[in-house]
Design an enzyme around this catalytic site. Structure first.
Site, PDB file in Angstrom:
ATOM      1  N   CYS A 155     -25.420  43.735  50.890  1.00  0.00           N
ATOM      2  CA  CYS A 155     -25.682  42.348  51.178  1.00  0.00           C
ATOM      3  C   CYS A 155     -25.303  42.119  53.038  1.00  0.00           C
ATOM      4  CB  CYS A 155     -24.838  41.581  50.428  1.00  0.00           C
ATOM      5  SG  CYS A 155     -23.029  41.326  50.925  1.00  0.00           S
ATOM      6  N   ASP A 156     -24.438  43.148  53.364  1.00  0.00           N
ATOM      7  CA  ASP A 156     -23.927  42.732  54.720  1.00  0.00           C
ATOM      8  C   ASP A 156     -25.083  43.432  55.794  1.00  0.00           C
ATOM      9  OD1 ASP A 156     -22.602  44.459  53.151  1.00  0.00           O
ATOM     10  OD2 ASP A 156     -21.338  45.283  54.455  1.00  0.00           O
ATOM     11  N   ALA A 157     -25.897  44.132  55.268  1.00  0.00           N
ATOM     12  CA  ALA A 157     -27.135  44.365  55.905  1.00  0.00           C
ATOM     13  C   ALA A 157     -27.997  43.254  56.465  1.00  0.00           C
ATOM     14  CB  ALA A 157     -28.039  45.419  55.022  1.00  0.00           C
TER      15      ALA A 157
END
Length: 367
Positions: A155-157
């Protein structure tokens, strides 16, 4: 009628009270203090045994906030510092062609291009993203499958790469950047977004897994998603189909985040597990403050409840800055809920804090 008038006056006084809790000059002062401390300690080791590479994602997240502070500072020191990093690295992205983490420094290049208009600042990013569009990764999003991080399967991508594509779309006016980004973003969201909780799993490994009986939604990871949404929306034209897509996710997350904020003002490292993770975590929480305040400033999030949340959140974040200017309680590099302490920091925490301050400053009337 009289009751209604009293209620209206009460609400208006509430708005004023919240705004008056924070003074613009105080925001500037603490942002400068934090920015200056971080510049002086940029080569500290932090989570690593050696300093981060200047183009590493950790520093890239710092530069995002530092660029926002530079716009406020009335002092070329900060823009010159960022520009020096770009020049020293020939305005290249980091090593891995497909990996989102290594695209993140492009955010800083776009910010500097907007100020200086020098084409060399964006040429390598435009060239590399052109290659990616013509040779898109076809790998699966399943964690651990071959070359799985060639796509945005954590998700942090969604903070690292999509806002760079949105920047290029906004700067060049070329739809192809937005089309590519939107298709990939939708794939990640369909894979990792929980439709009931309106939060993102960090990656596939956490889907269906419980911690103390609760689903695991990593605070920092969702903080990065949420900040990224604000930055993407800032680059898009309202009322377009793309804008409405991202706005829908943003609004759903905003409502959920309001529910999950702790009484102390921060968000738990495991967003549904406040009871089991009482320690503050300032990198994710600062990005939540940033995203929520951005929504207030842009007329998207309305009502005293949102203003109260960001004032409480900002005051909490500011209280974790020590006398020297170091932001504490930043969780070290990781991928799930863990530990943080008042004597530990990281460059990305500073970036998140400066981003939050830039929007808080606008909200309380700073110019």
């Amino acid at each position: 009628m009289k009751t209604f008038q009293l209620l209206l006056i009460s609400l208006l006084l509430g708005h004023l009270c919240f705004a008056q809790d924070i003074k613009p000059q105080e925001v500037r002062n603490i942002m400068k203090k934090v920015a200056d401390w971080q510049m002086d300690h940029i080569n500290d080791s932090y989570s690593n045994k050696k300093p981060h590479h200047p183009l590493h994602w950790t520093n890239a997240a710092l530069y995002v906030g530092m660029a926002k502070w530079a716009q406020m500072a009335n002092d070329d020191t900060y823009f010159n510092w960022l520009k020096g990093i770009g020049n020293q690295n020939n305005w290249q992205l980091h090593e891995r062609k497909y990996h989102a983490d290594d695209h993140a420094v492009g955010r800083m290049y776009a910010a500097l291009y907007r100020k200086y208009g020098e084409e060399e600042m964006l040429e390598p990013t435009i060239e590399q993203f052109g290659f990616l569009m013509h040779h898109p990764a076809k790998t699966k999003l399943n964690w651990g499958s071959p070359y799985h991080q060639d796509r945005w399967n954590w998700c942090d991508a969604l903070f690292m790469s999509p806002p760079v594509w949105a920047d290029l779309y906004n700067i060049t006016g070329e739809q192809k950047y937005l089309d590519f980004m939107l298709e990939e973003y939708k794939a990640t969201t369909e894979f990792l977004f929980d439709a009931e909780e309106h939060l993102y799993y960090r990656d596939e490994r956490f889907k269906g897994k419980l911690d103390q009986g609760t689903k695991i939604f990593w605070g920092r990871g969702n903080g990065w998603v949420y900040a990224g949404l604000a930055d993407i929306l800032s680059n898009l034209k309202p009322q377009t189909r793309e804008y409405e897509y991202f706005l829908d996710i943003y609004n759903k997350m905003s409502i959920k985040l309001l529910e999950l904020q702790t009484p102390e003002g921060h968000w738990a490292m495991s967003l549904l597990g406040q009871k089991f993770y009482p320690t503050p975590e300032t990198s994710g929480s600062s990005f939540f403050v940033y995203g929520l305040t951005w929504g207030i400033n842009n007329g998207i999030l309305k009502g005293a409840k949102y203003k109260k949340a960001v004032v409480t959140g900002w005051n909490a974040m500011a209280s974790y800055v020590n006398d020297k200017g170091m932001l504490g309680y930043v969780q070290p590099i990781g991928a799930e809920p863990g530990n943080a302490s008042p004597d530990k920091t990281e460059v990305y925490g500073t970036g998140a804090f400066l981003s939050a301050g830039s929007e808080i400053y606008k909200m309380v009337g700073g110019k």
